[in-house]
Design a protein around this motif. Structure first.
Motif, PDB file in Angstrom:
ATOM      1  N   GLY A 286      42.833  25.933  28.506  1.00 51.98           N
ATOM      2  CA  GLY A 286      43.013  27.949  27.232  1.00 51.98           C
ATOM      3  C   GLY A 286      41.616  28.390  27.479  1.00 51.98           C
ATOM      4  O   GLY A 286      41.975  29.780  26.790  1.00 51.98           O
ATOM      5  N   THR A 287      40.057  27.653  27.246  1.00 53.94           N
ATOM      6  CA  THR A 287      39.156  28.390  27.001  1.00 53.94           C
ATOM      7  C   THR A 287      38.814  29.553  28.078  1.00 53.94           C
ATOM      8  O   THR A 287      38.797  31.523  28.146  1.00 53.94           O
ATOM      9  N   ILE A 288      39.516  29.309  29.298  1.00 52.00           N
ATOM     10  CA  ILE A 288      39.324  30.268  30.305  1.00 52.00           C
ATOM     11  C   ILE A 288      39.845  30.811  30.902  1.00 52.00           C
ATOM     12  O   ILE A 288      39.641  32.366  30.515  1.00 52.00           O
ATOM     13  N   LEU A 289      41.200  31.172  30.004  1.00 59.84           N
ATOM     14  CA  LEU A 289      42.362  31.963  30.833  1.00 59.84           C
ATOM     15  C   LEU A 289      41.932  32.709  29.602  1.00 59.84           C
ATOM     16  O   LEU A 289      42.418  33.751  29.404  1.00 59.84           O
ATOM     17  N   GLU A 290      41.732  32.489  28.070  1.00 61.95           N
ATOM     18  CA  GLU A 290      41.204  33.172  27.115  1.00 61.95           C
ATOM     19  C   GLU A 290      40.108  33.894  27.602  1.00 61.95           C
ATOM     20  O   GLU A 290      40.794  35.830  27.333  1.00 61.95           O
ATOM     21  N   ASP A 291      39.638  33.673  28.288  1.00 55.34           N
ATOM     22  CA  ASP A 291      37.598  34.922  28.176  1.00 55.34           C
ATOM     23  C   ASP A 291      38.474  36.005  29.513  1.00 55.34           C
ATOM     24  O   ASP A 291      38.232  36.581  30.121  1.00 55.34           O
ATOM     25  N   LEU A 292      39.232  35.144  30.646  1.00 53.36           N
ATOM     26  CA  LEU A 292      39.874  35.700  31.696  1.00 53.36           C
ATOM     27  C   LEU A 292      41.101  36.935  31.251  1.00 53.36           C
ATOM     28  O   LEU A 292      40.852  38.122  31.960  1.00 53.36           O
ATOM     29  N   THR A 293      41.339  36.574  29.956  1.00 55.24           N
ATOM     30  CA  THR A 293      42.741  37.565  29.961  1.00 55.24           C
ATOM     31  C   THR A 293      42.055  38.693  29.193  1.00 55.24           C
ATOM     32  O   THR A 293      42.292  40.324  28.945  1.00 55.24           O
ATOM     33  N   GLY A 294      40.740  38.123  28.556  1.00 50.95           N
ATOM     34  CA  GLY A 294      40.163  39.194  27.466  1.00 50.95           C
ATOM     35  C   GLY A 294      39.236  40.192  29.133  1.00 50.95           C
ATOM     36  O   GLY A 294      39.087  40.626  28.408  1.00 50.95           O
ATOM     37  N   ALA A 295      38.781  39.268  29.801  1.00 55.12           N
ATOM     38  CA  ALA A 295      38.104  40.077  30.942  1.00 55.12           C
ATOM     39  C   ALA A 295      39.501  41.103  31.499  1.00 55.12           C
ATOM     40  O   ALA A 295      37.936  42.235  31.822  1.00 55.12           O
ATOM     41  N   GLY A 296      39.909  40.634  31.748  1.00 59.19           N
ATOM     42  CA  GLY A 296      41.337  42.024  32.361  1.00 59.19           C
ATOM     43  C   GLY A 296      41.437  43.171  31.239  1.00 59.19           C
ATOM     44  O   GLY A 296      41.053  44.424  31.669  1.00 59.19           O
ATOM     45  N   VAL A 297      41.710  42.382  30.246  1.00 57.89           N
ATOM     46  CA  VAL A 297      42.003  43.694  29.633  1.00 57.89           C
ATOM     47  C   VAL A 297      41.118  44.616  28.795  1.00 57.89           C
ATOM     48  O   VAL A 297      40.361  45.786  29.692  1.00 57.89           O
ATOM     49  N   ARG A 298      39.027  44.860  29.151  1.00 59.30           N
ATOM     50  CA  ARG A 298      38.176  44.732  29.171  1.00 59.30           C
ATOM     51  C   ARG A 298      38.238  45.979  30.759  1.00 59.30           C
ATOM     52  O   ARG A 298      37.946  46.950  30.474  1.00 59.30           O
TER      53      ARG A 298
END
Length: 404
Positions: free
Chosen positions: A73-85
């Motif tokens: 879940g933490t990695i998915l949140e980080d990847l989602t945030g990275a994708g948005v950026r």
């Protein structure tokens, strides 16, 4: 009397021996049962210990799985945030690209104003005679086509039909669409328009054109009612065939002296030569030999297939996946071995107006894999791309070439 006594003695010994025998048998069976009970008790103890260890392992596994779920879940949140950026950065890059014009190189004494036709400023007066020689030299190099790509305006994914690699294009002088499925064959599919092609369930609904020889690689071009395709047989030179789509006959064949194993683009090794058509005519992209690091360009006479001029584009073949020509400018598209985001990273202008180092880096939007072919239509100002079996249309934003 004596016989009777002997009989009794014999019977007594017989009964006594049988008693001892059965007693020994019972003792043996009793010992075996005790041994079995001991083994059963041992198995019971081991089974209970294994059950306890299994419960402990199950507990530790459940705790580890919970930890992995939390980490996921933490990695998915980080990847989602990275994708948005990344999306934000891409939008900012696209905005910067639209605001930044590619500069061009020219002699300081030469000035060209942006008008309907290119010419000298009237205010130069007497300087025109003095600098006439330089202007005539520049005019001989600059064609009437003065547009350069500034960005990709929109993307339309039309459909998916055919193999992962192939080609589709449209004749600039008509609405007919031609589909080349795969990397070789003797058949192409013709549709009356892009709309008919998009509405057809498959290529069977098209008109099939059987060619007199096999086309090799998705490097063909359709120009002014003629199909120009590359033919390469084993241990033979590369040939460019001109085929009349109206009469259904070959009108000309030209041999091209390149090595059969030399591919134009390292990411699409089956393309030994790539034909392109633009506002100025017919072009051929090729590599003279497998040791040649750069892509070469040849200007061809579409009527006779004669080579008019040859250039070294200085654009490397390594990691190139496709290329196309717009207004005499070659745009080479690069990618990675593991398909990523394609980008126009090198260009070459035959008129020496725009240089690769001063042109903007243009990225293609995310797609499915890697381009097998890109064909430019000068009438529509758009590209026809083939990407992992998907047929895609890229609408381009153009601007005029300017000398500074």
């Amino acid at each position: 009397m004596k016989p009777v006594f002997l009989l009794l003695v014999s019977t007594f010994w017989t009964l006594t021996g049988a008693q001892y025998y059965y007693q020994g048998l019972m003792d043996y069976l009793d010992n075996r049962l005790l041994a079995i009970e001991d083994h059963m008790q041992l198995w019971h103890d081991q089974s209970r210990r294994y059950h306890t260890e299994l419960l402990d392992f199950k507990k530790r596994t459940a705790e580890a799985m919970d930890g992995l779920r939390n980490d996921h879940g933490t990695i998915l949140e980080d990847l989602t945030g990275a994708g948005v950026r990344v999306d934000r950065v891409e939008r900012e890059m696209d905005f910067v690209e639209t605001q930044t014009s590619p500069r061009a190189c020219a002699n300081k004494a030469d000035k060209v104003v942006e008008q309907e036709a290119w010419g000298l400023q009237e205010s130069r007066g007497g300087e025109e005679k003095e600098e006439g020689g330089d202007w005539e030299e520049l005019q001989s190099r600059v064609s009437d086509c003065v547009e350069i790509i500034s960005g990709i305006r929109s993307v339309k994914i039309l459909k998916r039909v055919g193999s992962p690699k192939g080609m589709w294009t449209r004749d600039p002088r008509s609405s007919k669409v031609y589909v080349f499925n795969g990397t070789s064959g003797d058949t192409i599919h013709q549709f009356d328009s892009v709309r008919d092609f998009s509405r057809s369930p498959d290529a069977i609904a098209s008109r099939q054109i059987r060619l007199p020889s096999d086309w090799t690689s998705p490097g063909s071009a359709v120009y002014n009612g003629y199909l120009y395709y590359v033919e390469q047989e084993e241990d033979m030179d590369v040939q460019v065939v001109k085929y009349d789509l109206m009469s259904g006959s070959v009108t000309d064949i030209a041999m091209f002296p390149v090595e059969s194993q030399a591919s134009v683009y390292s990411l699409n090794p089956e393309i030994v030569a790539d034909l392109a058509a633009d506002d100025e005519g017919l072009w051929l992209l090729y590599a003279m030999s497998d040791s040649e690091p750069n892509i070469n360009l040849a200007k061809m006479d579409p009527t006779t297939l004669d080579i008019e001029q040859i250039w070294d584009t200085r654009c490397p073949r390594e990691n190139a996946e496709a290329a196309f020509v717009v207004c005499g400018t070659v745009y080479v598209v690069y990618n990675t071995r593991l398909a990523s985001r394609s980008r126009i990273q090198c260009l070459f202008d035959v008129n020496d107006i725009v240089v690769s180092e001063e042109a903007p880096l243009i990225y293609f939007p995310r797609r499915y894999g890697a381009h097998a072919s890109l064909k430019y239509n000068p009438e529509e100002k758009q590209l026809y791309g083939w990407d992992d079996g998907y047929q895609i249309i890229y609408r381009l934003t153009m601007k005029r070439k300017l000398l500074v």
